[in-house]
Scaffold this active site. Structure first.
Site, PDB file in Angstrom:
ATOM      1  N   ASP A  95      38.271  44.991  40.135  1.00  0.00           N
ATOM      2  CA  ASP A  95      38.873  43.662  40.118  1.00  0.00           C
ATOM      3  C   ASP A  95      38.673  42.979  38.771  1.00  0.00           C
ATOM      4  OD1 ASP A  95      36.172  43.136  40.341  1.00  0.00           O
ATOM      5  OD2 ASP A  95      36.317  42.060  42.255  1.00  0.00           O
ATOM      6  N   ASP A 134      38.395  48.197  44.118  1.00  0.00           N
ATOM      7  CA  ASP A 134      37.684  47.048  44.676  1.00  0.00           C
ATOM      8  C   ASP A 134      38.496  46.392  45.778  1.00  0.00           C
ATOM      9  OD1 ASP A 134      35.167  46.619  43.399  1.00  0.00           O
ATOM     10  OD2 ASP A 134      36.242  46.144  41.551  1.00  0.00           O
ATOM     11  N   GLU A 166      31.475  44.349  47.519  1.00  0.00           N
ATOM     12  CA  GLU A 166      30.234  43.756  47.063  1.00  0.00           C
ATOM     13  C   GLU A 166      29.405  43.255  48.239  1.00  0.00           C
ATOM     14  OE1 GLU A 166      30.860  40.791  44.097  1.00  0.00           O
ATOM     15  OE2 GLU A 166      32.117  42.072  42.840  1.00  0.00           O
ATOM     16  N   GLU A 233      24.494  46.963  39.541  1.00  0.00           N
ATOM     17  CA  GLU A 233      24.916  46.238  38.335  1.00  0.00           C
ATOM     18  C   GLU A 233      23.848  45.266  37.879  1.00  0.00           C
ATOM     19  OE1 GLU A 233      28.509  43.455  36.488  1.00  0.00           O
ATOM     20  OE2 GLU A 233      28.754  44.355  38.469  1.00  0.00           O
TER      21      GLU A 233
END
Length: 345
Positions: A95, A134, A166, A233
């Site tokens: 994204d 994503d 996420e 991340e």
């Protein structure tokens, strides 16, 4: 006038002409892939058919052998094409395309329809790498069923092989629901850009004992929910390495140190396709200067056009003197015929 022989010569010229490329020898990859492609023909394949398609089993095999997994983002046909040609194991339609392709401020603005358009473009280009996309903000948080519907669209309409979402422990039920239907999930934990406002911005996660424990708990939860890989991340390298050792599935690091099972970067960051002065995160290594080379080439084109150095004879279609002489003799007649037709109208 055009005669039968004129058309024959034109056809002969059309079949014998090939686009010319002036590629510096210091770019061997481009020399290998720019065979005859131009704006008049599809990009096509660049690798030999001997390369095998990367699957989840391929990635698991790399993980078992402790061979690092390579991952790179792509957002359209050309970027997907080059990532695949360069031999990436994984291509991610992230994204991040909201910023690098659509000019948005952050990833929260992009919609599922935007993502699907770009997924289809990348999927047409990538023939060998494993493709993941994503799920954008707003397409999976309401319920596991909403997330499943979005994931199905990414596979059926977008041509992707897996989805990324996420979140850690709180997203475990959603990951389980998607994976139970046979759609692989890459879980994204640590710094989660879609949730930047709740974590105080783009900050490193896991720097404290409590923070590191939370990242570990998230990693274990998404693994048990069925995630086939975990993306870490912006996590300290030592923390990411210990979490990687604890898990049974591969980890992909982006700003998480060398101890992960593989590494990912955003393609435009890696190739330097951005103007001077743009902020680049600490973990990004820029391997090329695409922006600089592109500006140099475009500026040279501008100079050549202004000075009438381009197009020279090398880049211009020829015509025989005989045909040109005949054309000149007809110019006045054609002009008069046009005036007469206009006056009658």
């Amino acid at each position: 006038m055009f005669t039968k022989s004129s058309f024959s010569r034109l056809a002969s010229l059309r079949h014998s002409w090939r686009p010319r490329y002036s590629v510096p020898p210091r770019f061997p990859l481009f020399n290998s892939i720019l065979v005859r492609y131009s704006s008049y023909s599809p990009m096509g394949k660049t690798q030999s058919d001997s390369r095998k398609k990367v699957t989840i089993q391929t990635l698991q095999s790399l993980y078992t052998k402790s061979e690092p997994i390579t991952a790179l983002t792509a957002h359209d046909f050309p970027s997907g094409h080059i990532a695949d040609a360069a031999g990436m194991d994984v291509v991610i339609v992230g994204d991040s395309l909201s910023m690098v392709a659509l000019g948005m401020e952050d990833t929260n603005e992009v919609t599922i329809e935007d993502m699907l358009l770009h997924c289809r473009s990348v999927s047409r280009a990538v023939k060998y790498a494993f493709t993941i996309t994503d799920l954008p903000m707003g397409s999976y948080e309401l319920s596991p069923e909403q997330a499943l519907q979005s994931a199905i669209r990414m596979v059926k309409e977008g041509g992707m092989q897996a989805v990324k979402l996420e979140g850690g422990e709180q997203m475990a039920p959603t990951i389980r629901r998607i994976t139970q239907t046979g759609i692989p999930v890459l879980a994204h934990i640590g710094l989660t850009p879609q949730r930047q406002h709740s974590i105080g911005g783009f900050k490193v996660q896991g720097k404290s004992v409590a923070g590191a424990v939370k990242v570990l708990r998230d990693a274990l939860a998404v693994q048990e929910a069925g995630a086939f890989m975990v993306l870490l991340e912006a996590v300290p390298g030592e923390v990411a390495a210990l979490i990687t050792e604890r898990l049974r599935v591969p980890t992909i690091g982006i700003g998480a140190g060398v101890g992960c099972s593989g590494q990912a970067l955003v393609q435009v960051d890696l190739i330097g396709n951005f103007p001077p002065g743009r902020f680049v995160p600490k973990f990004v290594k820029t391997y090329a200067d695409v922006w600089g080379e592109a500006v140099r080439g475009i500026e040279e084109f501008k100079r050549d056009v202004k000075s009438r150095a381009f197009p020279s004879g090398e880049y211009t279609y020829p015509i025989s003197e005989q045909e040109m002489a005949e054309f000149r003799s007809l110019m006045g007649e054609v002009g008069q015929q046009g005036v007469g037709m206009a006056s009658r109208a």
